[in-house]
Design a protein around this motif. Structure first.
Motif, PDB file in Angstrom:
ATOM      1  N   GLU A 201       1.016  -1.233   0.088  1.00  0.00           N
ATOM      2  CA  GLU A 201      -0.524   0.093   0.277  1.00  0.00           C
ATOM      3  C   GLU A 201       1.065   1.235   0.001  1.00  0.00           C
ATOM      4  OE1 GLU A 201      -3.360  -0.071  -0.243  1.00  0.00           O
ATOM      5  OE2 GLU A 201      -3.540   1.601  -0.026  1.00  0.00           O
TER       6      GLU A 201
ATOM      7  N   MET B 157       2.233   2.431  -3.610  1.00  0.00           N
ATOM      8  CA  MET B 157       1.417   2.717  -4.232  1.00  0.00           C
ATOM      9  C   MET B 157       0.449   4.155  -3.522  1.00  0.00           C
ATOM     10  SD  MET B 157      -1.248  -0.611  -4.651  1.00  0.00           S
ATOM     11  CE  MET B 157      -2.349  -0.141  -5.822  1.00  0.00           C
TER      12      MET B 157
ATOM     13  N   ASN C  24      -5.716   2.827  -2.750  1.00  0.00           N
ATOM     14  CA  ASN C  24      -6.007   0.914  -2.955  1.00  0.00           C
ATOM     15  C   ASN C  24      -6.733   0.483  -2.462  1.00  0.00           C
ATOM     16  OD1 ASN C  24      -6.314  -1.203  -4.295  1.00  0.00           O
ATOM     17  ND2 ASN C  24      -3.902  -2.463  -3.598  1.00  0.00           N
TER      18      ASN C  24
ATOM     19  N   ILE D  94      -7.415  -3.472  -1.915  1.00  0.00           N
ATOM     20  CA  ILE D  94      -6.124  -4.082  -0.658  1.00  0.00           C
ATOM     21  C   ILE D  94      -6.132  -5.522  -0.147  1.00  0.00           C
ATOM     22  CG2 ILE D  94      -6.424  -3.175   1.147  1.00  0.00           C
ATOM     23  CD1 ILE D  94      -3.376  -3.507   2.167  1.00  0.00           C
TER      24      ILE D  94
ATOM     25  N   LEU E 186      -6.283  -3.995 -11.689  1.00  0.00           N
ATOM     26  CA  LEU E 186      -6.479  -2.060 -11.242  1.00  0.00           C
ATOM     27  C   LEU E 186      -5.308  -1.676 -11.839  1.00  0.00           C
ATOM     28  CD1 LEU E 186      -6.191  -3.557  -7.461  1.00  0.00           C
ATOM     29  CD2 LEU E 186      -7.977  -2.723  -8.368  1.00  0.00           C
TER      30      LEU E 186
ATOM     31  N   TYR F  80      -7.662   2.137 -11.875  1.00  0.00           N
ATOM     32  CA  TYR F  80      -7.156   3.145 -11.071  1.00  0.00           C
ATOM     33  C   TYR F  80      -6.738   5.112 -11.943  1.00  0.00           C
ATOM     34  CZ  TYR F  80      -7.767   0.486  -6.648  1.00  0.00           C
ATOM     35  OH  TYR F  80      -8.431  -0.429  -5.903  1.00  0.00           O
TER      36      TYR F  80
ATOM     37  N   GLN G 110     -10.951   5.978  -6.696  1.00  0.00           N
ATOM     38  CA  GLN G 110     -10.324   4.992  -6.485  1.00  0.00           C
ATOM     39  C   GLN G 110     -10.738   3.880  -4.753  1.00  0.00           C
ATOM     40  OE1 GLN G 110      -6.815   6.096  -6.201  1.00  0.00           O
ATOM     41  NE2 GLN G 110      -6.306   7.385  -8.311  1.00  0.00           N
TER      42      GLN G 110
ATOM     43  N   GLY H   8     -11.982   0.420  -5.623  1.00  0.00           N
ATOM     44  CA  GLY H   8     -11.471  -1.052  -4.745  1.00  0.00           C
ATOM     45  C   GLY H   8     -12.590  -1.380  -3.533  1.00  0.00           C
TER      46      GLY H   8
ATOM     47  N   VAL I 250       1.933   0.340  -9.168  1.00  0.00           N
ATOM     48  CA  VAL I 250       0.318  -0.850  -8.561  1.00  0.00           C
ATOM     49  C   VAL I 250       0.594  -1.820  -8.817  1.00  0.00           C
ATOM     50  CG1 VAL I 250      -2.036  -1.158  -9.430  1.00  0.00           C
ATOM     51  CG2 VAL I 250      -1.150   1.852  -9.439  1.00  0.00           C
TER      52      VAL I 250
ATOM     53  N   CYS J 100       0.508  -4.935  -5.946  1.00  0.00           N
ATOM     54  CA  CYS J 100      -0.053  -5.360  -5.815  1.00  0.00           C
ATOM     55  C   CYS J 100       0.473  -7.318  -5.425  1.00  0.00           C
ATOM     56  CB  CYS J 100      -0.794  -6.261  -7.133  1.00  0.00           C
ATOM     57  SG  CYS J 100      -1.954  -4.698  -7.073  1.00  0.00           S
TER      58      CYS J 100
END
Lengths: 363, 304
Positions: B24, B27, B34, B37, B76, B80, B87, B91, B191, B195
């Motif tokens: 996170e 990002m 995100n 998540i 994503l 995004y 977002q 999400g 991203v 991820c």
């Protein structure tokens, strides 16, 4: 990307022809994109179903059968839609103020917890209608409280409402499980059953449709009046469009934020009361198949408009009961319904059919 | 020794959230929030379960999860960054999607197996130290890797050109673009990388829970969102904040040895980490997101 012109027109002044044409031109691409999203969702879903070893055509039949194949199943769809309409409002009203109430699931659970507690502890001699009224009101207030917490934390210490809402979801579920395991335990995986005279009455013989559906309908009307007929509704929308402008023009934005959250939460709590008194007769472990979260999808597809919540909730309820039909026929888990719903909503978002109004972006 | 047991368990339980929080951070430091998540973590845990069921090896599971993390990242990033959908809403939808997908597929493909975790590995010498030895140096490889990742994430974000450029995208993307940077590309990288790290968190969760069940993550991804705020996007502080949540989660498993806590019903104890999270978000009131986090960017060069 084509932008839809604002519908012009002053009452009493005939609308210019070319303006109507412009409006149609504005709508047509949106309709086309909706169709694209539907077709793409169907294609993705068929591919998934086929990959799981089921003929998509059979799946479609099973789906229809489950959602509206007979009166009974349609009744189930109506009841799920009642829940989704309430959780949809729980999301829609704070969203109008651009507050992300993503805690509808928690408000639903806490409302259900309050409903089962009240229905089981109210004194024995009390008339049924009074017990029902108190229970429904109590669950609604409980939901409002569950919405009030993120609201007040947002308004006072600017706590991230997404995180507080989501944490309250898990706390709400834990409370529901606590009622099941400890407070009112029963033989099976649910709380004690609520006495029959304290349940919402059936209103459609041959189905399990109860007065809960009417409560949901009433909730939609209340929300409609609130949003388009009161100054609070106006303030909620104003805060959503531009919080600073709302504050500078003299609105007490903190109060509006807390109220928007509490009102949203109240609708979530009402959904909990409907689930307990109108559908299950108890708090059943895992009774909510993400209904609170799906309310967000319902609200988005309804473009946050209270009246549109009704068809939107029916659509998503049909997808849910359809998935149950699919599970009964083919053994595929009914959770495919969640895939179907989210793929559709994300495609609608991606194609710009659902657009959330923004005030000036940060840049 | 009860303190040792609680902290040791806390260290084991903090690892999934720690990986997710690193992801996170990557990002958010590039300007993408995100909220999905939780879903990415769930997909990571499911992929690990799938690897174990099909190949009988947790390492294959880890490989699957990294692949799944890349896939989630591509999807994503497209939503995004490229399409600029909201977002938070996207999400949340992604989380429900992941719940539906993993539950549906788990019914069909995941079998209970004996191999579910990484082998435990005591670091010779260090494991002998009283307290710290048991707490820190008697875990599996994913735990050690998680601790070693903190300086690595810090290095990437604060000592490389990529980190500098990405941070510019979270502060003032218009200026980043004016300086000749491609905001979208920098965010794609963040991203996808984020991820992958989050997905590894899912593997860690699967490894520490001994099997996959529907909705396994139970809010741990969301807790990671709070950890990142509490730790103010600093990887070292993230380790400390994660420990707080790991220990608050460990309390429920050791409750019967903790005097009065033993009388509290388990369904109430489950709430501790969530309540701690709310408190953390309230206490971290002075912690502000980088200004461009969560705001989709439309490059002037690509504006249509």
């Amino acid at each position: 990307m084509a932008t839809r012109p604002e519908p012009a027109g002053v009452p009493g002044v005939p609308v210019d022809r070319s303006e109507v044409a412009a409006r149609v031109r504005g709508w047509a691409p949106s309709l086309l994109r909706t169709l694209i999203a539907l077709v793409a969702t169907a294609a993705i879903f068929s591919a998934l179903i086929a990959a799981l070893g089921v003929n998509p055509a059979d799946a479609l039949t099973a789906f229809w059968e489950g959602a509206a194949g007979n009166t009974f199943n349609f009744g189930q769809t109506v009841m799920i839609a009642s829940l989704l309409a309430c959780t949809g409002l729980a999301a829609a009203i704070p969203f109008q103020a651009r507050l992300w109430n993503v805690g509808g699931e928690g408000q639903l659970w806490f409302g259900a917890f309050a409903a089962v507690t009240l229905a089981l502890i109210l004194p024995d001699g009390m008339p049924g209608w009074l017990a029902i009224t108190i229970t429904v009101a109590g669950a609604t207030l409980a939901g409002a409280f569950w919405g009030f917490i993120p609201g007040i934390l947002k308004a006072t210490v600017n706590a991230n409402e997404v995180i507080t809402c989501l944490m309250l979801v898990f706390i709400g579920i834990a409370l529901g499980n606590y009622a099941i395991s400890t407070l009112f335990p029963s033989e099976s995986n649910q709380t004690e059953s609520v006495p029959f005279d304290r349940l919402l009455p059936n209103i459609w013989t041959g189905t399990l449709v109860t007065a809960g559906a009417l409560l949901a309908l009433g909730a939609v009307l209340v929300a409609l009046t609130l949003m388009s007929g009161t100054s609070l509704g106006f303030q909620i929308r104003a805060v959503g469009l531009n919080r600073n402008a709302a504050r500078i023009s003299g609105m007490r934005t903190g109060r509006v934020i807390v109220l928007a959250f509490a009102i949203g939460g109240a609708f979530g709590g009402l959904a909990g009361a409907i689930a307990v008194l109108g559908i299950n007769g108890a708090v059943v472990a895992g009774f909510s198949a993400n209904f609170g979260f799906l309310g967000i999808a319902v609200a988005l597809v309804a473009r946050l408009k209270p009246l549109w919540i009704i068809p939107s909730a029916l659509l998503f309820a049909a997808l849910r009961t359809g998935s149950s039909g699919l599970q009964a026929q083919t053994g595929i888990s009914a959770t495919v319904g969640e895939i179907l719903v989210t793929v559709l909503v994300v495609l609608l978002l991606a194609l710009g059919v659902i657009r959330l109004r923004y005030a000036e972006a940060a840049q | 020794m009860i303190l040792t047991d609680v902290v040791s368990l806390g260290v084991a339980l903090m690892i999934p959230m720690l990986w997710a929080a690193y992801g996170e951070t990557l990002m958010e430091k590039a300007g993408v929030l995100n909220v999905g998540i939780e879903g990415v973590m769930l997909i990571g845990a499911f992929s690990a379960a799938l690897g174990v069921s099909t190949a009988g090896s947790i390492y294959v599971g880890l490989g699957f999860a990294i692949g799944a993390g890349v896939l989630c990242g591509i999807v994503l990033a497209l939503l995004y960054v490229r399409l600029g959908t909201d977002q938070i809403v996207t999400g949340i939808m992604f989380n429900i999607f992941a719940f539906g997908l993993t539950t549906t597929l788990a019914v069909e493909f995941v079998r209970a197996t004996e191999v579910t975790s990484f082998p435990r590995f005591e670091i010779p010498g260090l494991a002998e130290i009283p307290f710290f030895g048991e707490v820190l140096f008697d875990h599996n490889i994913l735990v050690y890797a998680a601790f070693l990742a903190a300086p690595l994430v810090f290095y990437v974000l604060h000592r490389t050109w990529y980190g500098l450029y990405a941070r510019a995208c979270s502060e003032y993307p218009r200026a980043a673009e004016a300086a000749g940077l491609d905001v979208w590309h920098l965010r794609y990288i963040a991203v996808i990388g984020g991820c992958v790290l989050t997905s590894i968190g899912g593997v860690a969760l699967f490894a520490s829970s001994g099997g996959f069940v529907s909705g396994l993550t139970d809010g741990r991804g969301f807790i990671a969102l709070a950890i990142v705020i509490l730790a103010r996007w600093n990887p070292y502080w993230i380790v400390g904040a994660s420990l707080l949540f790991g220990v608050s989660e460990a309390l429920q498993f050791q409750a019967d040895r903790l005097g009065p806590l033993g009388d509290v019903p388990p369904d109430i104890l489950v709430m501790i980490p969530y309540i701690v999270t709310i408190l953390a978000v309230v206490l971290a009131r002075a912690s502000r997101y980088p200004p461009a986090v969560g705001v989709p960017y439309r490059p002037s060069a690509k504006a249509s």
